[in-house]
Write a protein that holds these residues in place. Structure first.
Motif, PDB file in Angstrom:
ATOM      1  N   GLN A   1      -3.874   1.991  -4.409  1.00 44.06           N
ATOM      2  CA  GLN A   1      -4.956   2.249  -3.454  1.00 44.06           C
ATOM      3  C   GLN A   1      -4.469   2.042  -2.025  1.00 44.06           C
ATOM      4  OE1 GLN A   1      -8.968   0.811  -4.507  1.00 44.06           O
ATOM      5  NE2 GLN A   1      -8.105   0.140  -6.462  1.00 44.06           N
ATOM      6  N   GLN A   2      -3.597   1.060  -1.858  1.00 47.68           N
ATOM      7  CA  GLN A   2      -3.000   0.817  -0.543  1.00 47.68           C
ATOM      8  C   GLN A   2      -2.168   2.026  -0.116  1.00 47.68           C
ATOM      9  OE1 GLN A   2      -3.237  -1.521   1.687  1.00 47.68           O
ATOM     10  NE2 GLN A   2      -1.306  -1.990   2.677  1.00 47.68           N
ATOM     11  N   LEU A   3      -1.357   2.556  -1.042  1.00 52.81           N
ATOM     12  CA  LEU A   3      -0.516   3.718  -0.724  1.00 52.81           C
ATOM     13  C   LEU A   3      -1.369   4.937  -0.390  1.00 52.81           C
ATOM     14  CD1 LEU A   3       2.484   3.612  -3.237  1.00 52.81           C
ATOM     15  CD2 LEU A   3       2.432   2.921  -0.851  1.00 52.81           C
ATOM     16  N   GLU A   4      -2.466   5.131  -1.111  1.00 51.00           N
ATOM     17  CA  GLU A   4      -3.351   6.266  -0.832  1.00 51.00           C
ATOM     18  C   GLU A   4      -3.938   6.165   0.575  1.00 51.00           C
ATOM     19  OE1 GLU A   4      -4.982   7.343  -5.334  1.00 51.00           O
ATOM     20  OE2 GLU A   4      -6.036   5.854  -4.114  1.00 51.00           O
ATOM     21  N   SER A   5      -4.270   4.948   0.987  1.00 52.62           N
ATOM     22  CA  SER A   5      -4.840   4.775   2.327  1.00 52.62           C
ATOM     23  C   SER A   5      -3.798   4.984   3.421  1.00 52.62           C
ATOM     24  CB  SER A   5      -5.462   3.383   2.455  1.00 52.62           C
ATOM     25  OG  SER A   5      -4.455   2.377   2.439  1.00 52.62           O
ATOM     26  N   LYS A   6      -2.518   4.735   3.092  1.00 52.09           N
ATOM     27  CA  LYS A   6      -1.447   4.863   4.086  1.00 52.09           C
ATOM     28  C   LYS A   6      -0.819   6.256   4.110  1.00 52.09           C
ATOM     29  CE  LYS A   6      -1.489   0.535   5.431  1.00 52.09           C
ATOM     30  NZ  LYS A   6      -1.891   0.176   6.796  1.00 52.09           N
ATOM     31  N   ASN A   7      -1.020   7.040   3.052  1.00 53.40           N
ATOM     32  CA  ASN A   7      -0.394   8.368   2.951  1.00 53.40           C
ATOM     33  C   ASN A   7      -1.482   9.418   2.735  1.00 53.40           C
ATOM     34  OD1 ASN A   7       2.772   7.803   2.580  1.00 53.40           O
ATOM     35  ND2 ASN A   7       1.618   6.241   1.476  1.00 53.40           N
ATOM     36  N   GLU A   8      -1.830  10.113   3.817  1.00 49.78           N
ATOM     37  CA  GLU A   8      -2.906  11.101   3.753  1.00 49.78           C
ATOM     38  C   GLU A   8      -2.574  12.208   2.752  1.00 49.78           C
ATOM     39  OE1 GLU A   8      -5.462  14.017   6.737  1.00 49.78           O
ATOM     40  OE2 GLU A   8      -3.833  12.777   7.521  1.00 49.78           O
ATOM     41  N   GLY A   9      -3.559  12.529   1.904  1.00 48.97           N
ATOM     42  CA  GLY A   9      -3.373  13.617   0.942  1.00 48.97           C
ATOM     43  C   GLY A   9      -2.746  13.193  -0.367  1.00 48.97           C
ATOM     44  N   VAL A  10      -2.288  11.954  -0.455  1.00 43.99           N
ATOM     45  CA  VAL A  10      -1.670  11.475  -1.697  1.00 43.99           C
ATOM     46  C   VAL A  10      -2.738  10.845  -2.581  1.00 43.99           C
ATOM     47  CG1 VAL A  10      -0.025   9.849  -2.702  1.00 43.99           C
ATOM     48  CG2 VAL A  10       0.577  11.109  -0.638  1.00 43.99           C
ATOM     49  N   LYS A  11      -2.751  11.257  -3.834  1.00 41.44           N
ATOM     50  CA  LYS A  11      -3.737  10.733  -4.776  1.00 41.44           C
ATOM     51  C   LYS A  11      -3.045  10.352  -6.076  1.00 41.44           C
ATOM     52  CE  LYS A  11      -7.815  12.093  -7.440  1.00 41.44           C
ATOM     53  NZ  LYS A  11      -8.647  13.238  -7.874  1.00 41.44           N
ATOM     54  N   PHE A  12      -3.352   9.165  -6.567  1.00 34.45           N
ATOM     55  CA  PHE A  12      -2.834   8.718  -7.860  1.00 34.45           C
ATOM     56  C   PHE A  12      -3.930   8.920  -8.912  1.00 34.45           C
ATOM     57  CE2 PHE A  12       0.125   6.673  -5.068  1.00 34.45           C
ATOM     58  CZ  PHE A  12       1.295   6.547  -5.806  1.00 34.45           C
ATOM     59  N   GLN A  13      -3.522   9.466 -10.034  1.00 36.32           N
ATOM     60  CA  GLN A  13      -4.482   9.723 -11.102  1.00 36.32           C
ATOM     61  C   GLN A  13      -3.863   9.371 -12.441  1.00 36.32           C
ATOM     62  OE1 GLN A  13      -7.091  13.227 -10.876  1.00 36.32           O
ATOM     63  NE2 GLN A  13      -6.278  13.828 -12.868  1.00 36.32           N
ATOM     64  N   ARG A  14      -4.598   8.571 -13.214  1.00 37.85           N
ATOM     65  CA  ARG A  14      -4.053   8.198 -14.516  1.00 37.85           C
ATOM     66  C   ARG A  14      -3.958   9.434 -15.402  1.00 37.85           C
ATOM     67  NH1 ARG A  14      -6.033   3.000 -18.049  1.00 37.85           N
ATOM     68  NH2 ARG A  14      -6.811   4.486 -19.576  1.00 37.85           N
ATOM     69  N   ILE A  15      -2.996   9.403 -16.266  1.00 40.90           N
ATOM     70  CA  ILE A  15      -2.646  10.570 -17.066  1.00 40.90           C
ATOM     71  C   ILE A  15      -3.809  11.051 -17.939  1.00 40.90           C
ATOM     72  CG2 ILE A  15      -1.753   9.276 -19.053  1.00 40.90           C
ATOM     73  CD1 ILE A  15       0.658  11.211 -19.028  1.00 40.90           C
ATOM     74  N   ASP A  16      -4.740  10.161 -18.263  1.00 44.00           N
ATOM     75  CA  ASP A  16      -5.866  10.529 -19.116  1.00 44.00           C
ATOM     76  C   ASP A  16      -7.167  10.669 -18.332  1.00 44.00           C
ATOM     77  OD1 ASP A  16      -6.169   7.914 -18.447  1.00 44.00           O
ATOM     78  OD2 ASP A  16      -6.533   7.170 -20.471  1.00 44.00           O
ATOM     79  N   ALA A  17      -7.059  10.838 -16.996  1.00 44.05           N
ATOM     80  CA  ALA A  17      -8.259  10.973 -16.174  1.00 44.05           C
ATOM     81  C   ALA A  17      -8.829  12.383 -16.231  1.00 44.05           C
ATOM     82  CB  ALA A  17      -7.954  10.595 -14.727  1.00 44.05           C
ATOM     83  N   ASP A  18      -7.999  13.358 -16.598  1.00 41.86           N
ATOM     84  CA  ASP A  18      -8.450  14.748 -16.662  1.00 41.86           C
ATOM     85  C   ASP A  18      -7.433  15.549 -17.456  1.00 41.86           C
ATOM     86  OD1 ASP A  18      -9.974  16.972 -16.260  1.00 41.86           O
ATOM     87  OD2 ASP A  18      -9.409  17.271 -14.155  1.00 41.86           O
ATOM     88  N   VAL A  19      -7.873  16.707 -17.955  1.00 38.20           N
ATOM     89  CA  VAL A  19      -6.948  17.635 -18.602  1.00 38.20           C
ATOM     90  C   VAL A  19      -6.682  18.756 -17.608  1.00 38.20           C
ATOM     91  CG1 VAL A  19      -6.614  19.277 -20.486  1.00 38.20           C
ATOM     92  CG2 VAL A  19      -7.729  17.091 -20.927  1.00 38.20           C
ATOM     93  N   THR A  20      -5.487  18.794 -17.073  1.00 38.28           N
ATOM     94  CA  THR A  20      -5.172  19.754 -16.023  1.00 38.28           C
ATOM     95  C   THR A  20      -5.024  21.157 -16.595  1.00 38.28           C
ATOM     96  OG1 THR A  20      -2.782  19.473 -16.254  1.00 38.28           O
ATOM     97  CG2 THR A  20      -3.916  17.937 -14.799  1.00 38.28           C
TER      98      THR A  20
END
Length: 744
Positions: free
Chosen positions: A581-600
């Protein structure tokens, strides 16, 4: 001089109770204060010699002697520094809190470097009264014609001062310990405290016990002038050796053994003839040297070997596990700071890690882990920091200037970041090897220190599914995904590109039959603008980094990713959730998503518009059945055509919902129904290509449809998280029931 008596110049008669109870936190601190004063006296005398105002006697060796005397219940501190005259005793001892060090620095500030004067406060001497009923001073000044002075005080406000009988330049302080503090004249306790506070003071410190009967054996050529010889031990004579040799022969049981013994003795005799045994002396045990006057951190990093760093680490921290690496700090401007920070190898969660960073002031130990000086995250490390410029209070146990101290803390943080980023750039293989051990330090640092986070942003590593370590920029690189589908136009694009390349090589354009034609190359400004717009839009898009928190639990999702040429990073540590969450706030446009959060989309087969409508209708019908069977109105059901036909169902939980759940668990919010919240954000995805899903869709009123629906949900759930005890019991019973159906 005439005998003199009087009152100490103080403002309150309660000064001693204040010193005893509140000036220092620990009573053993008096050792540090009195020895620091002795070091000051020695340093001052050396500087006077350097400036030509005094000539040190030939063979002068600076030292401080601490002598314990349990029989007399006394402690004695003797230095061979510059000593004091009667006027100086009056000024520096009788007038409490007048700093002799400050006065000396002021007097000689243009002639010498004041950094090595340890003392800042005149109260240091009076720490002796925390443990002593009575204190004596015997001193002789270096000044020509000076007379020795003897001073006594019993802990009240009265003192007596008269001419003394000391004959050598320097000072002796004798403490007559009170009954509550007799432990301090125990040799072992004295050694422990001196090692704690004085291990690296700049003057040699010797400890001895008065009237000791202990002895030691030395070679004759090692004898020193101050050694007290008790016995001379002569080497064995040749006749005695021959007699011993004969005796050995008689003790052997066989001629063979005798021959072997004879041969061994002859070899031994030959060796002894080559190197004659020296004369040895039994002497009274020498005073024990307790400190190292030039600690490793005071040297330049280029002058230190790996073995020296490791030996220093073992000696100071009593840790025999080799540290991963270390950082040598050395700064002269805008403040003086030296030190060594070690990164230890750890195998436990970061909350349990306990480091030790020892803070020194001019080689005098101050305290462990002073949070104002040491950045909080670096307290997980082990090391030493020496900063002579620290603005300490009168007891040296607390800091006074927050602004200055903050700069020191920021500098230490910067040097650590510089070292780590440098390693990542120039020693990437070593950095990869260390990462698993040092990542808790770095991640904790990023959470606690924004500037450290900015400096380390591009040097944080993530281990991917193949075990390779990638930096954040490498994780964000857009890579083509191998969809494994030959009918997606890739071939046509390749052919077109190849045709263009052929045309370029031929020097012109070609027609539909591949023959060269004369043509003018025209750049379409609209196309160019559109392309730039697309690139800009691509930059604005969120760049998603997929991650895994449990390789076993999420194994099915990992397989789906691998089968489709996709990658994810492994984040299994407790600190990883707040860290990303810290990295997301420091790097605009970067999002971390767990592998089972969605089926791409990459995991789904392509469908046309008509097929998509059909799937939507199926999802509506199957959703009603699932909700009814599972008695869960909040469940969202989708039907998709997954590429892997062997997968019947997949459960996803949105990243936002999971993070909310984690936060609520962490803070245990009262009044919140965790059970009711848990179902929100869940989506059950049924694979339209799987026979079980097709069967349910075709036989919605069938006899076993309810059982199949429950099994499909539990199979999806078990891939994502452990089932509750109740759900697991039902799952096992249902699995047995399904197998019984096969037997009919």
């Amino acid at each position: 001089m005439a005998a003199k008596s009087g009152n100490l110049s103080i403002n309150s008669e309660n000064i001693f109770p204040i010193i005893k109870k509140w000036l220092y936190n620990d009573h053993d601190i008096f050792y540090r204060e009195l020895i620091s004063n002795g070091c000051d006296a020695v340093t001052k005398l050396k500087k006077l010699d350097m400036m030509g105002e005094y000539a040190l006697p030939e063979g002068y060796k600076a030292r401080i002697d601490v002598i314990v005397n349990p029989e007399k219940k006394t402690l004695t501190f003797t230095d061979n520094g510059l000593g004091m005259t009667a006027d100086e005793v009056e000024e520096y001892i009788n007038q409490i809190a007048f700093s002799g060090a400050s006065d000396f620095i002021e007097k000689y500030k243009d002639k010498s470097n004041a950094d090595q004067i340890i003392g800042h406060f005149g109260l240091g001497f009076y720490s002796a009264f925390m443990v002593a009923d009575e204190v004596h001073i015997d001193t002789l000044s270096y000044q020509e014609g000076a007379k020795a002075v003897h001073w006594e005080c019993d802990g009240g406000t009265e003192f007596s001062m008269e001419e003394g009988d000391r004959t050598e330049v320097g000072t002796t302080i004798t403490l007559f310990l009170n009954e509550d503090c007799l432990e301090f004249c125990n040799e072992y306790k004295a050694r422990e405290v001196l090692k704690k506070y004085c291990s690296f003071m700049p003057t040699e410190i010797y400890l001895s016990k008065a009237n000791t009967t202990e002895t030691q054996i030395i070679r004759e050529d090692e004898k020193r002038e101050d050694d007290e010889v008790l016995e001379v031990i002569q080497p064995e004579k040749k006749d005695d050796k021959a007699e011993k040799k004969e005796k050995k022969k008689k003790e052997k049981d066989s001629a063979e053994e005798t021959d072997a013994a004879e041969e061994a003795d002859e070899e031994e005799e030959d060796e002894e003839e080559k190197e004659p045994e020296p004369v040895k002396l039994k002497i009274k045990k020498r005073p024990e040297l307790l400190n190292e006057t030039t600690p490793l951190w005071a040297k330049h990093a280029n002058d230190c070997t790996k073995e020296e760093y490791l030996e220093f680490y073992r000696k100071v921290f009593h840790d025999y596990k080799e540290p991963l690496f270390w950082i040598h700090l050395n700064m002269d401007y805008p403040f003086n700071l030296k030190g060594i920070l070690y990164f230890p190898k750890i195998n436990m969660e970061y909350e349990s890690i306990e480091g030790t960073i020892k803070l020194y002031n001019n080689q005098v130990f101050i305290a462990d882990n002073i949070k104002e000086v040491i950045p909080e995250f670096l307290m997980l490390l082990k090391g030493v920091i020496d900063c002579p410029d620290l603005p300490l209070n009168v007891s040296r146990s607390a800091l006074q200037n927050d602004g200055f101290v903050k700069k020191i803390s920021e500098y230490i943080s910067k040097k650590v970041a510089d070292k780590l980023s440098g390693m990542c750039k120039t020693e990437k293989e070593e950095y990869d090897k260390y990462w698993d051990d040092i990542s808790p330090f770095i991640k904790f640092g990023c959470l606690k220190d924004d500037k450290f986070c900015e400096r380390m942003n591009d040097y944080i590593l993530f281990k991917n599914l193949e075990g390779k370590y990638l930096t954040l920029p490498e994780c964000l690189e857009v890579k083509p995904t191998d969809t494994g589908d030959g009918e997606n136009g890739d071939g046509a694009e390749k052919d077109a590109a190849q045709a263009d390349e052929t045309a370029k090589e031929a020097g012109g354009a070609v027609d539909e039959n591949g023959e060269k034609v004369e043509a003018e190359v025209v750049t379409d400004e609209k196309d160019s603008e559109a392309k730039e717009g697309e690139e800009a839009e691509e930059e604005k898009k969120e760049k998603t980094i997929y991650y895994v928190t449990d390789e076993r639990q999420q194994g099915q999702y990992i397989k789906m990713f691998r089968d489709n040429g996709m990658d994810a990073v492994i984040l299994t540590h407790n600190i990883d959730q707040p860290f990303i969450q810290q990295l997301e706030s420091k790097n605009e446009g970067v999002k971390f998503q767990r592998i089972d959060a969605d089926v791409t989309d990459a995991l789904k087969s392509e469908t046309d518009e008509e097929a998509a409508k059909e799937l939507e209708e199926e999802a509506k019908a199957l959703g009603e059945i699932m909700k009814k069977v599972l008695e869960n109105d909040k469940l969202v059901v989708k039907v998709e055509k997954l590429k892997d036909e062997k997968i019947s169902s997949v459960l996803t939980l949105s990243e936002e919902s999971r993070r909310m759940q984690d936060m609520m668990k962490m803070y245990s919010m009262p009044g919140m129904d965790m059970g009711g919240f848990g179902g929100e954000g869940e989506t059950l995805i049924l694979n339209a290509n799987h026979p079980l899903v097709q069967y349910v869709n075709a036989n919605q009123e069938g006899e076993n449809v309810g059982m199949i629906c429950e099994q499909l949900y539990d199979l999806a759930k078990i891939q994502q998280a452990p089932l509750s005890p109740e759900a697991m019991t039902k799952f096992i019973a249902r699995s047995n029931e399904i197998m019984m159906v096969f037997t009919k």
